[in-house]
Scaffold this motif. Structure first.
Motif, mmCIF file in Angstrom:
data_model
loop_
_atom_site.group_PDB
_atom_site.id
_atom_site.type_symbol
_atom_site.label_atom_id
_atom_site.label_comp_id
_atom_site.label_asym_id
_atom_site.label_seq_id
_atom_site.Cartn_x
_atom_site.Cartn_y
_atom_site.Cartn_z
ATOM 1 N N GLY A 1 -40.968 -12.285 -34.037
ATOM 2 C CA GLY A 1 -39.978 -11.264 -33.804
ATOM 3 C C GLY A 1 -38.852 -11.810 -34.141
ATOM 4 O O GLY A 1 -38.483 -12.032 -35.293
ATOM 5 N N THR A 2 -37.711 -11.651 -33.074
ATOM 6 C CA THR A 2 -36.251 -12.260 -33.394
ATOM 7 C C THR A 2 -36.194 -13.752 -33.370
ATOM 8 O O THR A 2 -35.187 -14.187 -33.467
ATOM 9 N N GLY A 3 -37.227 -14.418 -33.027
ATOM 10 C CA GLY A 3 -37.207 -15.821 -33.192
ATOM 11 C C GLY A 3 -36.978 -16.525 -32.028
ATOM 12 O O GLY A 3 -36.570 -18.007 -32.104
ATOM 13 N N ALA A 4 -37.148 -16.237 -31.053
ATOM 14 C CA ALA A 4 -36.801 -17.063 -29.695
ATOM 15 C C ALA A 4 -37.551 -18.401 -29.690
ATOM 16 O O ALA A 4 -37.070 -19.725 -29.525
ATOM 17 N N ALA A 5 -39.092 -18.323 -30.099
ATOM 18 C CA ALA A 5 -39.780 -19.396 -30.251
ATOM 19 C C ALA A 5 -39.446 -20.481 -31.321
ATOM 20 O O ALA A 5 -39.343 -21.493 -30.917
ATOM 21 N N SER A 6 -39.015 -20.138 -32.338
ATOM 22 C CA SER A 6 -38.411 -20.895 -33.423
ATOM 23 C C SER A 6 -37.135 -21.427 -33.167
ATOM 24 O O SER A 6 -36.865 -22.414 -33.452
ATOM 25 N N TRP A 7 -36.293 -20.720 -32.252
ATOM 26 C CA TRP A 7 -35.106 -21.509 -31.858
ATOM 27 C C TRP A 7 -35.459 -22.428 -30.842
ATOM 28 O O TRP A 7 -34.751 -23.725 -30.825
ATOM 29 N N ALA A 8 -36.691 -22.360 -29.962
ATOM 30 C CA ALA A 8 -36.722 -23.445 -29.109
ATOM 31 C C ALA A 8 -37.184 -24.744 -29.976
ATOM 32 O O ALA A 8 -37.165 -25.921 -29.607
ATOM 33 N N VAL A 9 -38.201 -24.507 -31.094
ATOM 34 C CA VAL A 9 -38.731 -25.561 -31.742
ATOM 35 C C VAL A 9 -37.524 -26.106 -32.433
ATOM 36 O O VAL A 9 -37.618 -27.417 -32.586
ATOM 37 N N ALA A 10 -36.673 -25.505 -33.000
ATOM 38 C CA ALA A 10 -35.622 -26.127 -33.708
ATOM 39 C C ALA A 10 -34.666 -26.720 -32.874
ATOM 40 O O ALA A 10 -33.889 -27.948 -33.161
ATOM 41 N N GLY A 11 -34.880 -26.495 -31.472
ATOM 42 C CA GLY A 11 -34.080 -27.644 -30.493
ATOM 43 C C GLY A 11 -34.705 -28.648 -29.881
ATOM 44 O O GLY A 11 -34.185 -29.582 -29.473
ATOM 45 N N ALA A 12 -36.163 -28.553 -30.153
ATOM 46 C CA ALA A 12 -37.090 -29.940 -29.787
ATOM 47 C C ALA A 12 -37.105 -30.844 -30.895
ATOM 48 O O ALA A 12 -37.238 -32.032 -30.458
ATOM 49 N N TRP A 13 -37.213 -30.327 -32.031
ATOM 50 C CA TRP A 13 -37.427 -31.427 -33.264
ATOM 51 C C TRP A 13 -36.270 -31.061 -34.450
ATOM 52 O O TRP A 13 -36.164 -29.825 -34.846
ATOM 53 N N GLU A 14 -35.809 -32.144 -35.006
ATOM 54 C CA GLU A 14 -35.007 -31.620 -36.161
ATOM 55 C C GLU A 14 -35.949 -31.612 -37.271
ATOM 56 O O GLU A 14 -36.632 -32.467 -37.609
ATOM 57 N N GLY A 15 -35.653 -30.511 -38.143
ATOM 58 C CA GLY A 15 -36.107 -30.343 -39.368
ATOM 59 C C GLY A 15 -37.476 -29.627 -39.716
ATOM 60 O O GLY A 15 -37.820 -29.753 -40.875
ATOM 61 N N PRO A 16 -38.321 -29.307 -38.802
ATOM 62 C CA PRO A 16 -39.410 -28.399 -39.016
ATOM 63 C C PRO A 16 -39.254 -27.455 -40.031
ATOM 64 O O PRO A 16 -38.144 -26.419 -39.692
ATOM 65 N N ARG A 17 -39.857 -26.965 -40.893
ATOM 66 C CA ARG A 17 -39.632 -26.094 -41.945
ATOM 67 C C ARG A 17 -40.558 -25.019 -41.139
ATOM 68 O O ARG A 17 -41.485 -24.899 -41.084
ATOM 69 N N THR A 18 -39.887 -23.879 -41.096
ATOM 70 C CA THR A 18 -40.430 -22.706 -39.797
ATOM 71 C C THR A 18 -40.565 -21.512 -40.712
ATOM 72 O O THR A 18 -39.746 -20.975 -41.485
ATOM 73 N N THR A 19 -41.702 -20.636 -40.520
ATOM 74 C CA THR A 19 -42.052 -19.425 -41.038
ATOM 75 C C THR A 19 -42.360 -18.474 -39.912
ATOM 76 O O THR A 19 -43.237 -19.022 -39.184
ATOM 77 N N VAL A 20 -41.676 -17.566 -39.787
ATOM 78 C CA VAL A 20 -41.627 -16.421 -38.765
ATOM 79 C C VAL A 20 -42.534 -15.263 -39.369
ATOM 80 O O VAL A 20 -42.241 -14.755 -40.407
ATOM 81 N N LEU A 21 -43.541 -14.814 -38.573
ATOM 82 C CA LEU A 21 -44.335 -13.879 -38.907
ATOM 83 C C LEU A 21 -44.310 -12.730 -38.082
ATOM 84 O O LEU A 21 -44.731 -13.029 -36.957
ATOM 85 N N ASP A 22 -44.223 -11.566 -38.322
ATOM 86 C CA ASP A 22 -43.749 -10.433 -37.666
ATOM 87 C C ASP A 22 -44.322 -9.094 -38.217
ATOM 88 O O ASP A 22 -43.891 -9.144 -39.606
ATOM 89 N N TRP A 23 -44.824 -8.027 -37.589
ATOM 90 C CA TRP A 23 -44.967 -6.783 -38.477
ATOM 91 C C TRP A 23 -43.660 -5.724 -38.376
ATOM 92 O O TRP A 23 -43.818 -4.670 -38.734
ATOM 93 N N ALA A 24 -42.832 -6.042 -37.359
ATOM 94 C CA ALA A 24 -41.756 -5.204 -37.398
ATOM 95 C C ALA A 24 -40.607 -5.822 -38.044
ATOM 96 O O ALA A 24 -39.683 -6.642 -37.669
ATOM 97 N N GLU A 25 -40.151 -5.191 -39.128
ATOM 98 C CA GLU A 25 -39.104 -5.760 -40.071
ATOM 99 C C GLU A 25 -37.792 -5.629 -39.476
ATOM 100 O O GLU A 25 -36.883 -6.494 -39.465
ATOM 101 N N PRO A 26 -37.554 -4.608 -38.476
ATOM 102 C CA PRO A 26 -36.301 -4.589 -37.865
ATOM 103 C C PRO A 26 -35.816 -5.920 -37.068
ATOM 104 O O PRO A 26 -34.899 -6.541 -37.061
#
Length: 330
Positions: free
Chosen positions: A95-120
């Motif tokens: 979705g809007t990336g809450a988990a990706s924010w948490a991952v980016a706060g836990a480790w520096e540098g992971p290359r993240t891909t966010v998948l979701d079916w809602a373009e908005p």
């Protein structure tokens, strides 16, 4: 110079800036509809988030809580595997990336891909990431994908699936968990801390173990959950600070709320799970602390730690629901 790591405060600031100007009444109405949808029978043939106003309301309503819940799960993974750092991360149904924010706060540098079916949701997630100040988040890929049995996941170090399984049909849930297990070196699955959320987590846990992964958290073992199904459920709590925007959208006046969640973390690499985990809020009495534990060898156990235990008693007074016990031991 160290990269800027996303924090709860940075997320709240980004949300406030991005949602400035959204009429509070409109946001509140969208939140009410979303709450009714998530608590009821959610359609599984279309995204729940229909347009930008839905997504903006959802972000204010859910992102801070999802961020804190996932951050707690990642802390347990880091405790079980302190030397492991993911280079790649796939956020399924992000979705809007809450988990990706948490991952980016836990480790520096992971290359993240966010998948979701809602373009908005993806569009707003990109905007929030651009405002985060985090190079990792700003470089994330935001891709539209149908989440279900048709989903194909590329190999990745870390897969997060947070608050997604409830939105899917049972057959799609199983297929998604199997795909995550096949793709990831570590898989983190988070659901609401309700009896049905726990049931979905247990089903996912069983599938992850069957796929050859080992449980890193919260369980101290790969055996059957010792909680009697239908009578209790395993869940944890994360404290969420509420901004004025958050209070306005959700209603209420408290400066915080407690997000209840159930989760499982499983890996394909060696980990050191906790010897035991605190599975209920510790009860502090005069001269003693009462702990409800899930243990590696003896299942559920009640422990009483008193002043006679010295350092252990002092540690018990500071222990929190969801922490490993004893502190620092695996």
């Amino acid at each position: 110079m160290n990269a800027t790591l996303p924090t709860a405060e940075a997320l709240r600031a980004a949300l406030a800036d991005l949602l400035d100007g959204l009429p509070p009444k409109q946001a509140a109405q969208a939140v009410e509809r979303l709450i009714a949808s998530y608590r009821g029978t959610t359609p599984t043939d279309a995204p729940v988030l229909r347009d930008r106003s839905d997504v903006a309301a959802y972000a204010a309503y859910r992102m801070p809580a999802t961020f804190e819940a996932v951050r707690s799960c990642l802390a347990a993974l880091r405790e079980a595997a302190p030397d492991w750092t993911p280079a790649t991360h796939t956020d399924v149904g992000g979705g809007t990336g809450a988990a990706s924010w948490a991952v980016a706060g836990a480790w520096e540098g992971p290359r993240t891909t966010v998948l979701d079916w809602a373009e908005p949701a993806l569009a707003l997630g990109r905007e929030l990431a651009a405002a985060s100040g985090s190079p990792g988040l700003r470089a994330a890929a935001w891709e539209r994908a149908r989440i279900g049995k048709e989903l194909e996941l590329a190999p990745t170090d870390l897969v997060t699936v947070s608050y997604v399984l409830k939105e899917l049909r049972p057959e799609d849930r199983g297929a998604l968990v199997d795909a995550a297990a096949a793709a990831g070196q570590a898989v983190v699955i988070v659901e609401p801390g309700t009896p049905d959320g726990y049931e979905r987590v247990i089903e996912a846990r069983d599938r992850l173990i069957a796929a050859g992964l080992s449980v890193a958290a919260p369980c101290p073992h790969d055996g059957a959950c010792p909680i009697e199904r239908g009578k209790d459920w395993c869940h944890f709590s994360a404290r969420v600070s509420r901004s004025s925007l958050h209070r306005q959208v959700k209603g209420g006046s408290l400066s915080h709320e407690d997000e209840k969640f159930s989760y499982v973390v499983a890996t394909r690499f060696p980990v050191l799970p906790a010897a035991a985990r605190v599975v209920r809020r510790p009860q502090i009495r005069k001269g003693q602390v009462l702990l409800e534990l899930c243990t590696r060898d003896d299942g559920l156990e009640r422990a009483t730690v008193t002043k006679r235990h010295g350092e252990l008693y002092r540690a018990a007074r500071d222990i929190a629901w969801g922490d490993a016990w004893p502190p620092g031991q695996s």
